[in-house]
Design a protein around this motif. Structure first.
Motif, mmCIF file in Angstrom:
data_model
loop_
_atom_site.group_PDB
_atom_site.id
_atom_site.type_symbol
_atom_site.label_atom_id
_atom_site.label_comp_id
_atom_site.label_asym_id
_atom_site.label_seq_id
_atom_site.Cartn_x
_atom_site.Cartn_y
_atom_site.Cartn_z
ATOM 1 N N VAL A 62 0.859 -1.188 0.000
ATOM 2 C CA VAL A 62 0.000 0.000 0.000
ATOM 3 C C VAL A 62 0.895 1.238 0.000
ATOM 4 O O VAL A 62 1.697 1.443 0.912
ATOM 5 C CB VAL A 62 -0.936 0.017 1.228
ATOM 6 N N HIS A 64 0.828 4.966 0.519
ATOM 7 C CA HIS A 64 -0.056 5.969 1.110
ATOM 8 C C HIS A 64 0.099 7.344 0.463
ATOM 9 O O HIS A 64 -0.658 8.266 0.780
ATOM 10 C CB HIS A 64 0.226 6.091 2.615
ATOM 11 N N ARG A 92 -2.899 2.177 -3.971
ATOM 12 C CA ARG A 92 -2.582 3.548 -3.561
ATOM 13 C C ARG A 92 -3.749 4.177 -2.799
ATOM 14 O O ARG A 92 -4.905 4.040 -3.200
ATOM 15 C CB ARG A 92 -2.225 4.397 -4.785
ATOM 16 N N TRP A 93 -3.386 4.873 -1.725
ATOM 17 C CA TRP A 93 -4.370 5.634 -0.947
ATOM 18 C C TRP A 93 -4.493 7.000 -1.612
ATOM 19 O O TRP A 93 -3.617 7.845 -1.488
ATOM 20 C CB TRP A 93 -3.895 5.766 0.502
ATOM 21 N N ARG A 94 -5.583 7.198 -2.299
ATOM 22 C CA ARG A 94 -5.776 8.431 -3.046
ATOM 23 C C ARG A 94 -6.664 9.392 -2.269
ATOM 24 O O ARG A 94 -7.348 9.020 -1.328
ATOM 25 C CB ARG A 94 -6.384 8.118 -4.416
ATOM 26 N N LYS A 97 -5.473 14.047 2.396
ATOM 27 C CA LYS A 97 -5.014 13.458 3.654
ATOM 28 C C LYS A 97 -5.343 14.418 4.809
ATOM 29 O O LYS A 97 -5.266 15.631 4.657
ATOM 30 C CB LYS A 97 -3.493 13.203 3.610
ATOM 31 N N ALA A 106 -4.169 6.720 8.020
ATOM 32 C CA ALA A 106 -3.395 5.878 7.105
ATOM 33 C C ALA A 106 -3.594 4.403 7.421
ATOM 34 O O ALA A 106 -3.691 3.561 6.516
ATOM 35 C CB ALA A 106 -1.911 6.244 7.192
ATOM 36 N N ALA A 109 -7.006 3.338 6.111
ATOM 37 C CA ALA A 109 -6.959 3.219 4.651
ATOM 38 C C ALA A 109 -6.229 1.945 4.244
ATOM 39 O O ALA A 109 -6.648 1.239 3.314
ATOM 40 C CB ALA A 109 -6.266 4.446 4.055
ATOM 41 N N ARG A 110 -5.133 1.654 4.925
ATOM 42 C CA ARG A 110 -4.355 0.452 4.600
ATOM 43 C C ARG A 110 -5.189 -0.812 4.781
ATOM 44 O O ARG A 110 -5.224 -1.682 3.902
ATOM 45 C CB ARG A 110 -3.098 0.405 5.484
ATOM 46 N N LEU A 113 -7.876 -1.136 2.057
ATOM 47 C CA LEU A 113 -7.324 -1.562 0.776
ATOM 48 C C LEU A 113 -6.884 -3.022 0.816
ATOM 49 O O LEU A 113 -7.053 -3.759 -0.171
ATOM 50 C CB LEU A 113 -6.147 -0.656 0.395
#
Length: 359
Positions: A62, A64, A92-94, A97, A106, A109-110, A113
């Motif tokens: 991932v 970030h 990818r964390w789009r 932020k 984060a 999000a991880r 995903l």
């Protein structure tokens, strides 16, 4: 682990780490490129090669989007995964932020995903590389935040999240062993500078561990403490299950549609920790703004206890003695019973007088 903390992990010990996952259809390995996750990937690949049949392994990195080096590190993980014969995906964390609470955001999000990647790969489990050192840091963080028994139990080896099972096979393994394992195998790994950035809580606590270890509070001791607290926490949960059934079996204590109801006098005779957890369960189940904060549930319990003790007659008639909301749940004491139900939706601040029924 039986191996010395500074020696490489043997093939026999590695086999034990993943033994329970042999029959899984597919597994996702969360690999960032740091030593812990790279060791997880290498150990899992070696374990898989020793099986006649085993799970399909998919490596997921991932990105970030927080460090320019992250893309290069993801490419390096992809290269090593290919050498090990493993499929690799970079996610990818789009989007924007947050300015505050970045590590927590984060992390959420991880996991989101990773769960998505697991579903796409037909995987039943996601493996992360949390170590004994991470467990020790988690215990310290939660201790300083005033967590209860459940929080101080820290991380569990198995956790269900977003429809998949998170597995932490390295939770009893010290980081030093993983680094020794990679060095023997001549495998490189990335160094994430944010792991030393004292702007964040975890790196600051990490810097304290050597001093704590000198006083006997090393990662082994802290992880052992977490394990013992987890054992006690599980025992208390069994007591809470029994208390919940007991309250439901009391005359008239059948669950209400859309809510829960307890006989106040029977509830008041239960141990404090059991009462607290019963309230916490009900509020989390019925509220729409949860999970509830432990401290606020403790305050609610104190108010209920006082109301039951000081107003027994009023509590026995239909007039509410106590009524308040918490985490989107409405809690009231009336007619000798404690009622928990979803709270009405909050009124929008932008409503006009006409919207509210005025003329």
């Amino acid at each position: 682990m039986s191996d010395d903390d500074n020696s490489p992990i043997s093939a026999r010990a590695a086999k034990q780490l993943f033994a329970e996952l042999r029959s899984a259809p597919a597994l996702v390995l969360a690999v960032s490129g740091g030593p812990d996750s790279v060791a997880l990937m290498w150990l899992a690949a070696r374990w898989k090669r020793g099986l006649a049949r085993g799970p399909q392994l998919t490596v997921v990195t991932v990105d970030h989007g927080l460090r320019p080096e992250a893309a290069r590190e993801a490419r390096e993980v992809k290269r090593l995964a290919a050498e090990l014969g493993l499929v690799h995906r970079t996610l990818r964390w789009r989007g924007a932020k947050p300015d505050t609470g970045l590590p927590a955001a984060a992390r959420e999000a991880r996991y989101r995903l990773l769960a998505q990647a697991a579903r796409n790969a037909g995987a039943s489990h996601v493996l992360t590389a949390h170590t004994r050192d991470d467990q020790a840091e988690t215990v310290l963080m939660r201790f300083l935040r005033g967590s209860g028994l459940a929080g101080l139990s820290a991380m569990a080896r198995l956790t269900e999240r977003d429809g998949v099972v998170l597995v932490r096979p390295l939770l009893d393994v010290p980081k030093s062993q993983l680094i020794a394992t990679l060095r023997r195998a001549k495998i490189g790994f990335a160094d994430d500078p944010t792991n030393r950035d004292t702007a964040f809580t975890r790196p600051r606590l990490r810097a304290l561990l050597p001093q704590l270890a000198a006083e006997g509070g090393d990662s082994r001791s802290l992880a052992r403490l977490a394990g013992r607290l987890a054992r006690a926490n599980a025992a208390v949960d069994v007591l809470v299950d029994g208390a919940e059934r007991f309250l439901q079996l009391r005359r008239g204590d059948a669950p209400q549609a859309g809510g829960r109801s307890f006989e106040a006098s029977a509830f008041a005779n239960l141990p404090e920790e059991v009462r607290l957890r019963l309230l916490l369960r009900a509020v989390d189940a019925l509220g729409h703004e949860g999970p509830a904060e432990l401290g606020k549930v403790e305050t609610l319990l104190a108010a209920l206890d006082q109301a039951i003790a000081t107003s027994p007659r009023a509590a026995a008639n239909g007039r509410p003695v106590l009524k308040q909301t918490l985490a989107g749940a409405l809690i009231s004491l009336a007619g000798g019973r404690i009622h928990i139900a979803p709270a009405p939706a909050r009124r929008s601040k932008g409503r006009t007088r006409a919207d509210q029924g005025g003329s």
